[in-house]
Design a protein around this motif. Structure first.
Motif, mmCIF file in Angstrom:
data_model
loop_
_atom_site.group_PDB
_atom_site.id
_atom_site.type_symbol
_atom_site.label_atom_id
_atom_site.label_comp_id
_atom_site.label_asym_id
_atom_site.label_seq_id
_atom_site.Cartn_x
_atom_site.Cartn_y
_atom_site.Cartn_z
ATOM 1 N N THR A 156 0.813 -1.236 -0.178
ATOM 2 C CA THR A 156 -0.008 0.039 -0.213
ATOM 3 C C THR A 156 0.947 1.332 -0.195
ATOM 4 O OG1 THR A 156 0.025 0.034 2.340
ATOM 5 C CG2 THR A 156 -1.888 -1.072 1.097
ATOM 6 N N VAL A 157 0.133 2.247 -0.453
ATOM 7 C CA VAL A 157 1.078 3.520 -0.674
ATOM 8 C C VAL A 157 0.176 4.748 0.155
ATOM 9 C CG1 VAL A 157 0.212 4.216 -2.928
ATOM 10 C CG2 VAL A 157 2.420 5.172 -2.143
ATOM 11 N N TYR A 158 0.750 5.539 0.651
ATOM 12 C CA TYR A 158 0.638 6.639 1.352
ATOM 13 C C TYR A 158 1.185 7.991 0.904
ATOM 14 C CZ TYR A 158 -0.692 2.705 4.489
ATOM 15 O OH TYR A 158 -0.893 1.416 4.859
ATOM 16 N N ALA A 159 0.673 8.644 0.048
ATOM 17 C CA ALA A 159 1.685 9.786 -0.510
ATOM 18 C C ALA A 159 0.977 11.212 -0.064
ATOM 19 C CB ALA A 159 1.424 9.639 -1.992
ATOM 20 N N HIS A 160 2.048 12.350 -0.570
ATOM 21 C CA HIS A 160 1.732 13.603 -0.305
ATOM 22 C C HIS A 160 1.807 13.908 1.024
ATOM 23 C CE1 HIS A 160 0.992 13.909 -4.620
ATOM 24 N NE2 HIS A 160 0.042 12.894 -4.549
ATOM 25 N N LEU A 161 2.555 13.118 1.938
ATOM 26 C CA LEU A 161 2.409 13.497 3.270
ATOM 27 C C LEU A 161 3.548 14.552 3.834
ATOM 28 C CD1 LEU A 161 3.423 9.809 4.484
ATOM 29 C CD2 LEU A 161 1.021 10.829 4.358
ATOM 30 N N ASN A 162 2.950 15.266 5.064
ATOM 31 C CA ASN A 162 3.669 16.296 5.564
ATOM 32 C C ASN A 162 4.885 15.502 6.442
ATOM 33 O OD1 ASN A 162 4.589 18.698 6.387
ATOM 34 N ND2 ASN A 162 3.022 18.735 8.097
ATOM 35 N N GLU A 163 4.535 14.954 7.434
ATOM 36 C CA GLU A 163 5.691 14.161 8.191
ATOM 37 C C GLU A 163 5.602 12.792 8.135
ATOM 38 O OE1 GLU A 163 5.809 16.380 12.410
ATOM 39 O OE2 GLU A 163 3.707 16.153 11.760
ATOM 40 N N VAL A 164 6.756 12.009 8.287
ATOM 41 C CA VAL A 164 6.808 10.786 8.100
ATOM 42 C C VAL A 164 7.472 10.086 9.420
ATOM 43 C CG1 VAL A 164 7.877 8.810 6.994
ATOM 44 C CG2 VAL A 164 7.044 10.566 5.606
ATOM 45 N N PHE A 165 6.842 9.392 10.167
ATOM 46 C CA PHE A 165 7.143 8.801 11.378
ATOM 47 C C PHE A 165 7.723 7.330 11.321
ATOM 48 C CE2 PHE A 165 3.463 11.383 12.926
ATOM 49 C CZ PHE A 165 4.072 12.751 12.847
ATOM 50 N N VAL A 166 8.001 7.086 10.119
ATOM 51 C CA VAL A 166 8.578 5.630 10.251
ATOM 52 C C VAL A 166 9.770 5.555 9.392
ATOM 53 C CG1 VAL A 166 6.333 4.666 10.818
ATOM 54 C CG2 VAL A 166 7.064 4.900 8.278
ATOM 55 N N SER A 167 10.760 4.549 9.035
ATOM 56 C CA SER A 167 11.560 4.535 8.450
ATOM 57 C C SER A 167 11.749 3.076 7.869
ATOM 58 C CB SER A 167 13.157 4.375 9.278
ATOM 59 O OG SER A 167 13.248 5.646 10.135
ATOM 60 N N VAL A 168 12.511 2.845 6.686
ATOM 61 C CA VAL A 168 12.697 1.605 5.989
ATOM 62 C C VAL A 168 13.109 0.641 6.647
ATOM 63 C CG1 VAL A 168 13.675 0.563 4.106
ATOM 64 C CG2 VAL A 168 13.191 2.816 3.510
ATOM 65 N N LYS A 171 8.794 -2.643 11.445
ATOM 66 C CA LYS A 171 7.692 -3.266 11.283
ATOM 67 C C LYS A 171 6.569 -2.616 11.919
ATOM 68 C CE LYS A 171 10.093 -7.846 11.660
ATOM 69 N NZ LYS A 171 10.218 -9.029 12.360
ATOM 70 N N ILE A 172 5.454 -2.672 11.055
ATOM 71 C CA ILE A 172 4.403 -1.636 11.494
ATOM 72 C C ILE A 172 3.048 -2.625 11.832
ATOM 73 C CG2 ILE A 172 2.815 0.123 10.602
ATOM 74 C CD1 ILE A 172 5.765 1.009 11.078
ATOM 75 N N ARG A 173 2.331 -2.061 12.525
ATOM 76 C CA ARG A 173 1.047 -2.525 13.191
ATOM 77 C C ARG A 173 -0.249 -1.969 12.520
ATOM 78 N NH1 ARG A 173 1.448 -7.799 14.335
ATOM 79 N NH2 ARG A 173 -0.720 -7.504 15.492
ATOM 80 N N ALA A 174 -1.314 -2.770 12.138
ATOM 81 C CA ALA A 174 -2.433 -1.905 11.368
ATOM 82 C C ALA A 174 -2.922 -0.815 12.501
ATOM 83 C CB ALA A 174 -3.654 -3.118 11.172
ATOM 84 N N GLY A 175 -3.419 0.300 12.047
ATOM 85 C CA GLY A 175 -3.727 1.238 13.095
ATOM 86 C C GLY A 175 -2.561 2.227 13.488
ATOM 87 N N GLN A 176 -1.264 1.907 13.278
ATOM 88 C CA GLN A 176 -0.381 2.714 13.990
ATOM 89 C C GLN A 176 -0.256 3.911 13.285
ATOM 90 O OE1 GLN A 176 3.313 0.172 14.310
ATOM 91 N NE2 GLN A 176 4.657 2.382 14.238
ATOM 92 N N LYS A 177 0.088 5.095 13.909
ATOM 93 C CA LYS A 177 0.259 6.282 13.095
ATOM 94 C C LYS A 177 1.679 6.345 12.310
ATOM 95 C CE LYS A 177 0.393 11.367 14.384
ATOM 96 N NZ LYS A 177 0.036 12.146 15.506
ATOM 97 N N ILE A 178 1.489 6.551 11.210
ATOM 98 C CA ILE A 178 3.007 6.465 10.650
ATOM 99 C C ILE A 178 3.066 7.825 9.891
ATOM 100 C CG2 ILE A 178 2.630 3.993 10.004
ATOM 101 C CD1 ILE A 178 1.489 4.834 7.111
#
Length: 232
Positions: A156-168, A171-178
């Motif tokens: 899945t892709v999430y684009a045109h973001l202002n801030e990014v809180f994760v790094s390559v 491991k992410i959980r569903a519902g986590q703020k990214i």
């Protein structure tokens, strides 16, 4: 005189026989080529059908009983401004080699939290585009999450973001703020572009190198309409 006419008729008959053979040879050659083309197309269709069947057969924990991924909505408050597929901006997408809009655009307040739609691993973040077409699309700051079990997976892709809180690699959980909604890249107002496509992995582990994008020749780089995969 008679012998002369007989000789001419024999020569003409021989010439016509040669022409007939040549025509028959060309017809056989063309028929052979057409058969080869049909066989190649049939092989491609069979391979595509095989992959799709294998893909549908393999289980994935993030899937419903019907075999589709369960995606949480990445925003809590939004207004849809552009659906998936052919929209009024079709000419612009055609200039990028696409058949239409490869995701959904949701208008939201700048700085609104963006949540992961599923469990997964961060494959891309910020502005490092993995291919030239996505560079032209102008995703701006964006995140790609990938999930897989065995050979079956999706991203899945999430684009045109202002801030990014994760790094390559995170491991992410569903519902986590990214991240948060922004206006980066080719954008006229704060919004989130969200998309999904399915992947086929040949290696034993990892999400870095899928060997094939399922339906990658759909004119949308394999991206499909995410609406039917979203759950409340």
């Amino acid at each position: 005189m008679r012998n002369y006419l007989i000789m001419i008729l024999m020569l003409l008959s021989g010439f016509l026989a040669i022409v007939k053979i040549d025509i028959q040879s060309n017809a056989i050659y063309e028929e052979t080529l057409l058969k080869k083309v049909d066989i190649n197309n049939e092989i491609l269709e069979m391979r595509g059908a095989y992959l799709r069947k294998k893909y549908e057969e393999l289980p994935l924990r993030s899937y419903t009983d019907d075999g589709v991924p369960m995606l949480k909505k990445p925003l809590t408050e939004y207004i849809e401004t552009q659906p998936y597929g052919k929209t009024k901006w079709i000419k612009a997408y055609g200039g990028m080699g696409l058949s239409g809009h490869i995701g959904i655009d949701w208008k939201a307040t700048s700085g609104s939290p963006v949540y992961a739609a599923h469990d997964g691993i961060v494959f891309e973040a910020y502005g490092n585009h993995s291919n030239a077409v996505e560079g032209k699309i102008g995703y701006g700051n964006r995140i790609k999450l990938r999930a897989r079990e065995g050979q079956k997976g999706y991203e899945t892709v999430y684009a045109h973001l202002n801030e990014v809180f994760v790094s390559v690699g995170d491991k992410i959980r569903a519902g986590q703020k990214i991240g948060t909604v922004g206006d980066t890249g080719f954008s006229s107002a704060p919004h989130l572009h969200f998309g999904i496509r399915f992947l086929w992995f040949c290696n034993d582990s990892g999400v870095e190198t899928p060997c094939e994008v399922i339906d990658g020749d759909n004119g949308m780089m394999g991206w499909v309409d995410p609406v039917k995969y979203l759950i409340d």
